[in-house]
Write a protein that holds these residues in place. Structure first.
Motif, mmCIF file in Angstrom:
data_model
loop_
_atom_site.group_PDB
_atom_site.id
_atom_site.type_symbol
_atom_site.label_atom_id
_atom_site.label_comp_id
_atom_site.label_asym_id
_atom_site.label_seq_id
_atom_site.Cartn_x
_atom_site.Cartn_y
_atom_site.Cartn_z
ATOM 1 N N SER A 119 5.467 6.546 -4.360
ATOM 2 C CA SER A 119 5.644 5.301 -3.333
ATOM 3 C C SER A 119 6.783 6.041 -2.517
ATOM 4 C CB SER A 119 6.096 4.184 -3.933
ATOM 5 O OG SER A 119 7.141 4.310 -4.649
ATOM 6 N N LEU A 120 6.913 5.520 -1.178
ATOM 7 C CA LEU A 120 7.989 5.798 -0.228
ATOM 8 C C LEU A 120 9.173 5.400 -0.696
ATOM 9 C CD1 LEU A 120 5.836 4.999 3.258
ATOM 10 C CD2 LEU A 120 6.605 7.405 2.136
ATOM 11 N N ASP A 121 9.307 4.163 -1.176
ATOM 12 C CA ASP A 121 10.436 3.534 -1.788
ATOM 13 C C ASP A 121 11.139 4.677 -2.901
ATOM 14 O OD1 ASP A 121 10.465 1.324 -0.607
ATOM 15 O OD2 ASP A 121 9.542 0.064 -2.031
ATOM 16 N N ARG A 122 10.283 5.019 -3.716
ATOM 17 C CA ARG A 122 10.476 5.991 -4.595
ATOM 18 C C ARG A 122 11.106 7.328 -4.220
ATOM 19 N NH1 ARG A 122 13.307 6.897 -9.509
ATOM 20 N NH2 ARG A 122 12.374 8.430 -10.808
ATOM 21 N N ARG A 123 10.204 7.746 -3.257
ATOM 22 C CA ARG A 123 10.595 9.070 -2.481
ATOM 23 C C ARG A 123 11.939 9.200 -1.821
ATOM 24 N NH1 ARG A 123 8.408 13.664 -0.406
ATOM 25 N NH2 ARG A 123 8.901 14.155 1.820
ATOM 26 N N LYS A 124 12.190 8.031 -1.008
ATOM 27 C CA LYS A 124 13.447 7.668 -0.523
ATOM 28 C C LYS A 124 14.519 7.811 -1.522
ATOM 29 C CE LYS A 124 14.918 3.766 1.081
ATOM 30 N NZ LYS A 124 15.081 2.667 1.699
ATOM 31 N N HIS A 125 14.612 7.316 -2.562
ATOM 32 C CA HIS A 125 15.379 6.998 -3.586
ATOM 33 C C HIS A 125 15.522 8.503 -4.280
ATOM 34 C CE1 HIS A 125 17.688 5.991 -6.919
ATOM 35 N NE2 HIS A 125 16.848 6.502 -7.988
ATOM 36 N N LEU A 126 14.672 9.303 -4.452
ATOM 37 C CA LEU A 126 14.651 10.746 -4.667
ATOM 38 C C LEU A 126 15.343 11.755 -3.994
ATOM 39 C CD1 LEU A 126 11.393 11.008 -6.477
ATOM 40 C CD2 LEU A 126 13.440 10.956 -7.677
ATOM 41 N N VAL A 127 15.107 11.482 -2.689
ATOM 42 C CA VAL A 127 15.519 12.270 -1.567
ATOM 43 C C VAL A 127 17.248 11.978 -1.373
ATOM 44 C CG1 VAL A 127 15.877 12.685 1.064
ATOM 45 C CG2 VAL A 127 13.684 12.506 -0.177
ATOM 46 N N SER A 128 17.677 10.626 -1.430
ATOM 47 C CA SER A 128 18.830 10.241 -1.290
ATOM 48 C C SER A 128 19.792 10.619 -2.476
ATOM 49 C CB SER A 128 19.093 8.805 -0.947
ATOM 50 O OG SER A 128 18.739 8.134 -1.930
ATOM 51 N N SER A 129 19.232 10.755 -3.701
ATOM 52 C CA SER A 129 20.160 10.970 -4.934
ATOM 53 C C SER A 129 20.117 12.543 -5.055
ATOM 54 C CB SER A 129 19.418 10.460 -6.117
ATOM 55 O OG SER A 129 18.123 11.010 -6.295
ATOM 56 N N THR A 130 19.466 13.415 -4.336
ATOM 57 C CA THR A 130 19.731 14.958 -4.349
ATOM 58 C C THR A 130 20.754 15.428 -3.561
ATOM 59 O OG1 THR A 130 17.970 15.424 -3.075
ATOM 60 C CG2 THR A 130 17.419 15.343 -5.186
ATOM 61 N N LEU A 158 0.717 -1.243 -0.007
ATOM 62 C CA LEU A 158 -0.205 0.132 -0.001
ATOM 63 C C LEU A 158 0.703 1.262 0.062
ATOM 64 C CD1 LEU A 158 -2.612 1.376 0.200
ATOM 65 C CD2 LEU A 158 -2.516 1.244 2.708
ATOM 66 N N LEU A 159 1.827 1.471 0.864
ATOM 67 C CA LEU A 159 2.292 2.414 1.178
ATOM 68 C C LEU A 159 3.794 2.832 0.108
ATOM 69 C CD1 LEU A 159 2.618 2.609 4.915
ATOM 70 C CD2 LEU A 159 1.190 3.985 3.601
ATOM 71 N N GLY A 160 4.148 1.659 -0.613
ATOM 72 C CA GLY A 160 5.301 1.571 -1.349
ATOM 73 C C GLY A 160 6.618 1.715 -0.756
ATOM 74 N N TYR A 161 6.592 0.923 0.460
ATOM 75 C CA TYR A 161 7.756 0.920 1.218
ATOM 76 C C TYR A 161 8.253 -0.326 1.465
ATOM 77 C CZ TYR A 161 10.932 1.556 5.309
ATOM 78 O OH TYR A 161 11.773 1.683 5.950
ATOM 79 N N LYS A 162 9.500 -0.598 1.014
ATOM 80 C CA LYS A 162 10.146 -1.955 0.925
ATOM 81 C C LYS A 162 9.096 -2.850 0.319
ATOM 82 C CE LYS A 162 13.385 -0.899 3.982
ATOM 83 N NZ LYS A 162 14.762 -0.916 3.468
ATOM 84 N N THR A 163 8.554 -2.465 -0.895
ATOM 85 C CA THR A 163 7.605 -3.301 -1.775
ATOM 86 C C THR A 163 8.030 -4.443 -2.102
ATOM 87 O OG1 THR A 163 7.082 -0.487 -2.374
ATOM 88 C CG2 THR A 163 6.080 -2.605 -3.327
ATOM 89 N N LYS A 164 9.215 -4.519 -2.493
ATOM 90 C CA LYS A 164 9.614 -5.712 -3.050
ATOM 91 C C LYS A 164 9.562 -6.767 -2.210
ATOM 92 C CE LYS A 164 11.665 -3.853 -7.257
ATOM 93 N NZ LYS A 164 12.714 -4.051 -8.251
ATOM 94 N N ILE A 165 10.329 -6.446 -0.952
ATOM 95 C CA ILE A 165 10.260 -7.372 0.298
ATOM 96 C C ILE A 165 8.803 -7.787 0.744
ATOM 97 C CG2 ILE A 165 10.815 -7.629 2.723
ATOM 98 C CD1 ILE A 165 13.307 -5.469 1.970
ATOM 99 N N GLY A 166 8.054 -6.940 0.575
ATOM 100 C CA GLY A 166 6.684 -7.279 1.241
ATOM 101 C C GLY A 166 5.960 -7.960 0.253
ATOM 102 N N ALA A 167 6.262 -7.809 -1.148
ATOM 103 C CA ALA A 167 5.508 -8.648 -2.258
ATOM 104 C C ALA A 167 5.969 -10.182 -2.083
ATOM 105 C CB ALA A 167 5.994 -8.167 -3.431
ATOM 106 N N TRP A 168 7.233 -10.234 -1.872
ATOM 107 C CA TRP A 168 8.140 -11.579 -1.730
ATOM 108 C C TRP A 168 7.548 -12.330 -0.638
ATOM 109 C CZ3 TRP A 168 9.160 -14.413 -5.585
ATOM 110 C CH2 TRP A 168 9.747 -13.767 -6.757
ATOM 111 N N LEU A 169 7.137 -11.456 0.660
ATOM 112 C CA LEU A 169 6.508 -12.291 1.803
ATOM 113 C C LEU A 169 5.316 -12.860 1.516
ATOM 114 C CD1 LEU A 169 7.869 -9.763 4.815
ATOM 115 C CD2 LEU A 169 8.325 -12.154 4.596
ATOM 116 N N LEU A 170 4.648 -11.901 0.936
ATOM 117 C CA LEU A 170 3.070 -12.329 0.650
ATOM 118 C C LEU A 170 3.059 -13.477 -0.357
ATOM 119 C CD1 LEU A 170 1.514 -8.783 0.528
ATOM 120 C CD2 LEU A 170 1.129 -10.772 2.160
ATOM 121 N N ILE A 171 4.094 -13.481 -1.367
ATOM 122 C CA ILE A 171 3.961 -14.548 -2.212
ATOM 123 C C ILE A 171 4.520 -15.817 -1.423
ATOM 124 C CG2 ILE A 171 5.376 -15.708 -4.197
ATOM 125 C CD1 ILE A 171 5.659 -12.784 -5.402
#
Length: 129
Positions: free
Chosen positions: A118-129, A62-75
């Motif tokens: 998503s929070l993942d994308r936001r974190k990536h954008l903040v850390s790359s500036t 939902l939040l797009g935070y650690k999304t890939k980990i969340g997806a693999w856990l649910l799978i």
């Protein structure tokens, strides 16, 4: 439009997991009884990680935070769940196919990420500036 579509997809995909986690918190005994009826060992202990995976994974999507980990856990949760609880065909055919569809959606998220909003994308954008 892709930003909105990806966000909506995450909202829709996460809803079933968040709802299921909340339901198990509200009435854990129903789930424990159902798990017992299917021969699942230690259902009183397994209810806790079940709730954590459902809520944690659902909120990650939902939040797009650690999304890939969340997806693999649910799978990882859906594979045994599907095989244990939804192979009594023909009655379990629709829940079985529903879980396959959910795994397909989760594989898409795990492969392509959460999208821009998503929070993942936001974190990536903040850390790359």
């Amino acid at each position: 439009m892709d930003k909105v579509t990806t966000l909506l997809a995450r909202i829709f995909l996460s809803a079933i997991f968040i709802k299921a986690g909340i339901d198990k918190i509200v009435d854990p005994n129903s789930t424990i009884s159902y798990m017992s009826s299917k021969g699942v060992p230690l259902p009183n202990l397994l209810i806790v990680p079940t709730i954590i995976v459902l809520l944690g994974g659902g909120l990650a999507i939902l939040l797009g935070y650690k999304t890939k980990i969340g997806a693999w856990l649910l799978i990882g949760f859906l594979i045994p769940t599907t095989l244990i609880f939804h192979t009594n065909f023909p009655d379990g055919e629709i829940p079985f196919l529903k879980n396959l569809g959910l795994m397909g959606g989760l594989l898409m998220v795990a492969s392509f990420g959460p999208g821009v909003w998503s929070l993942d994308r936001r974190k990536h954008l903040v850390s790359s500036t």
